[in-house]
Write an enzyme that holds these catalytic residues in place. Structure first.
Site, short mmCIF file in Angstrom:
data_model
loop_
_atom_site.label_atom_id
_atom_site.label_comp_id
_atom_site.label_asym_id
_atom_site.label_seq_id
_atom_site.Cartn_x
_atom_site.Cartn_y
_atom_site.Cartn_z
N ASN A 146 67.58 72.90 53.96
CA ASN A 146 67.19 71.69 53.24
C ASN A 146 68.00 71.49 51.96
O ASN A 146 68.52 70.41 51.69
CB ASN A 146 65.69 71.73 52.91
CG ASN A 146 64.82 71.71 54.16
OD1 ASN A 146 65.32 71.57 55.27
ND2 ASN A 146 63.52 71.87 53.97
N HIS B 208 81.42 23.53 46.59
CA HIS B 208 80.97 23.03 47.90
C HIS B 208 82.15 22.87 48.88
O HIS B 208 82.09 22.08 49.80
CB HIS B 208 80.23 21.69 47.77
CG HIS B 208 79.12 21.72 46.77
ND1 HIS B 208 77.87 22.21 47.03
CD2 HIS B 208 79.10 21.33 45.46
CE1 HIS B 208 77.12 22.12 45.96
NE2 HIS B 208 77.84 21.59 44.98
N SER C 173 98.82 35.24 69.91
CA SER C 173 97.90 34.86 70.98
C SER C 173 98.49 35.26 72.33
O SER C 173 99.71 35.23 72.52
CB SER C 173 97.68 33.34 70.96
OG SER C 173 97.09 32.90 72.16
N LYS D 155 101.00 30.79 67.93
CA LYS D 155 99.93 31.23 67.04
C LYS D 155 100.34 32.41 66.16
O LYS D 155 101.04 33.31 66.57
CB LYS D 155 98.68 31.64 67.85
CG LYS D 155 98.01 30.51 68.59
CD LYS D 155 97.43 29.46 67.66
CE LYS D 155 96.30 30.00 66.82
NZ LYS D 155 95.13 30.41 67.63
N GLU E 78 90.04 38.47 59.20
CA GLU E 78 88.81 38.22 59.96
C GLU E 78 88.07 39.53 60.25
O GLU E 78 86.83 39.57 60.22
CB GLU E 78 89.15 37.50 61.27
CG GLU E 78 89.69 36.10 61.06
CD GLU E 78 90.28 35.47 62.31
OE1 GLU E 78 90.63 34.29 62.27
OE2 GLU E 78 90.38 36.18 63.34
#
Length: 462
Positions: A109, A155, A276, A282, A289
């Site tokens: 412990n 925003h 891609s 791409k 991400e």
């Protein structure tokens, strides 16, 4: 049979042995376990609990076990249950009865609590160093582009023009707070539970201060029950990792947006992009991400530990075996994310022309035009309304504020004079933000100097 099997007549089943084993996770703490055992053996010898010859044999045997582990020559056996028993079994096989005396006055412990605290301290230091490296990359980008103007957003709508350097420094300050949380987690872990034994201390004359000092702890935990059951320091580490990952996720969200054709504010290095399988054109910001996505698992690690701890009575419970995997994962994930983010920021190409072109859209001078009227005595609420009418006029004509003629301005208020054109200049708008912490050139230069000083102080504290 297990090392603790004296009271039992049969061993656990193969399934329950594997279900209850922590070795697949806690074998990562082998170095901390061996360090703690060496310190404990040396203290036992000094206290006269074991012979110095036994302590010397233990130290030598533990050194050989560590060498075998690090050379990849150590065979971990799931029947050993955890790293403590794995090391101890190998030690006894090497040095005999001397190794069997190592556990005198100690429980698994306080042993596992010691190992985990040593691990947490080291990982906090590692993460603090990675944090500093990312902040250095952000500061370099800010220094390299002191005059680049971009639109600031609220925003996610165009709001007011700001300096790109100002935007980079906002993340520097977020990460500086993250550094502080990691430093606090390191301080929380910097206390020795060794000598608390199972929960109540021990009858042997242990010198807890000696083992604490030997292991680099700044203090001893004063309550034996708390020493073996406390995992607040892991919660602190997991929380620090979660907040830092959240900040990185925000940064990476902007990297993803800025690298789109719609924004075109930055270009990512090929080293931090992917393609891609079907679309040859791409160039995807996959690593930004991924950092954004990995935030979820780190937050999950924190939540898992909170739920594990929420109803545990004192002192040690087997539930606490679940404390390490999440914390180890959170620390490793954050470190990888910090390293990846630093590489992305350091190598990304900034596109000043695209940023400035966008800063000229969306009526970003509107607030300054209202301030122009307010400084001439018009109540700000009235000035706000006047400029709102001018923006509406621009929308109807399909133009911007700097396309309006002086007569258009004066039709709304006779306070407008020919110098209104100066209020519409992007550079003048930015330069006018002279308040401390503002986006004006001078204010950002001062902020940058302060950020570099804090960064240097933090680097020295790692």
């Amino acid at each position: 049979m297990a090392l603790w099997s004296g009271r039992f007549t049969e061993n656990v089943s193969e399934f329950t042995q594997r279900f209850g084993a922590s070795l697949p996770v806690d074998k990562a703490l082998y170095a901390q376990d061996i360090a703690g055992s060496k310190a404990h053996a040396a203290m036992l010898a000094k206290a006269g609990v074991i012979a110095q010859a036994d302590a010397d044999a233990i130290a030598g045997g533990l050194g050989r076990v560590q060498e075998r582990i690090e050379a990849g020559e150590f065979a971990f056996d799931i029947n050993d249950e955890d790293i403590h028993m794995s090391v101890e079994r190998a030690l006894i096989a090497d040095v005999g009865d001397a190794g069997a005396r190592l556990h005198t006055g100690r429980s698994r412990n306080d042993q596992v609590a010691t190992d985990t605290r040593l691990f947490a301290k080291q990982r906090c230091s590692d993460l603090m160093a990675a944090n500093v490296a990312l902040r250095q990359a952000l500061v370099k980008q800010a220094e390299a582009h002191p005059d680049v103007i971009m639109p600031g957003y609220t925003h996610l709508q165009h709001a007011q023009p700001v300096l790109f350097a100002h935007h980079m420094l906002a993340y520097v300050w977020m990460l500086a707070r993250d550094f502080g949380r990691l430093a606090a987690a390191r301080r929380a872990a910097d206390a020795s539970p060794l000598g608390a034994a199972a929960l109540a201390g021990t009858t042997y004359p242990l010198d807890r201060q000696m083992t604490a000092e030997s292991l680099g702890f700044s203090r001893v935990i004063p309550n034996s029950l708390d020493a073996v059951s406390d995992r607040d320091f892991l919660l602190d580490l997991s929380y620090a990792c979660s907040v830092s990952c959240m900040h990185l996720s925000r940064l990476c969200e902007e990297i993803v947006l800025w690298s789109t054709a719609e924004f075109d504010f930055i270009g990512l290095s090929d080293a931090f992009s992917t393609g891609s399988s079907i679309m040859p054109q791409k160039k995807n910001p996959d690593f930004a991400e991924l950092i954004r996505g990995k935030t979820g698992r780190v937050v999950g690690d924190l939540v898992a530990l909170l739920v594990t701890m929420k109803a545990l009575p004192l002192a040690y419970n087997k539930d606490l075996q679940e404390d390490k995997e999440g914390a180890i994962d959170a620390a490793k994930t954050l470190e990888d994310c910090l390293v990846c983010a630093a590489g992305m920021i350091e190598t990304m190409a900034v596109k000043p022309e695209s940023m400035r072109a966008q800063a000229k859209k969306g009526y970003l001078a509107a607030t300054d035009v209202a301030d122009y009227l307010a400084k001439k005595g018009m109540p700000f609420r009235r000035a706000h309304e006047v400029v709102g009418h001018l923006v509406l006029l621009c929308e109807q004509r399909g133009c911007d504020l700097d396309d309006l003629a002086l007569a258009d301005f004066q039709a709304e208020s006779d306070l407008f004079e020919a110098d209104i054109t100066s209020a519409l200049d992007l550079d003048a708008i930015v330069a006018a933000r002279t308040t401390e912490g503002g986006t004006g050139y001078a204010a950002v230069a001062e902020q940058l100097a302060l950020a570099k000083q804090v960064l240097a102080d933090d680097e020295a504290a790692v």
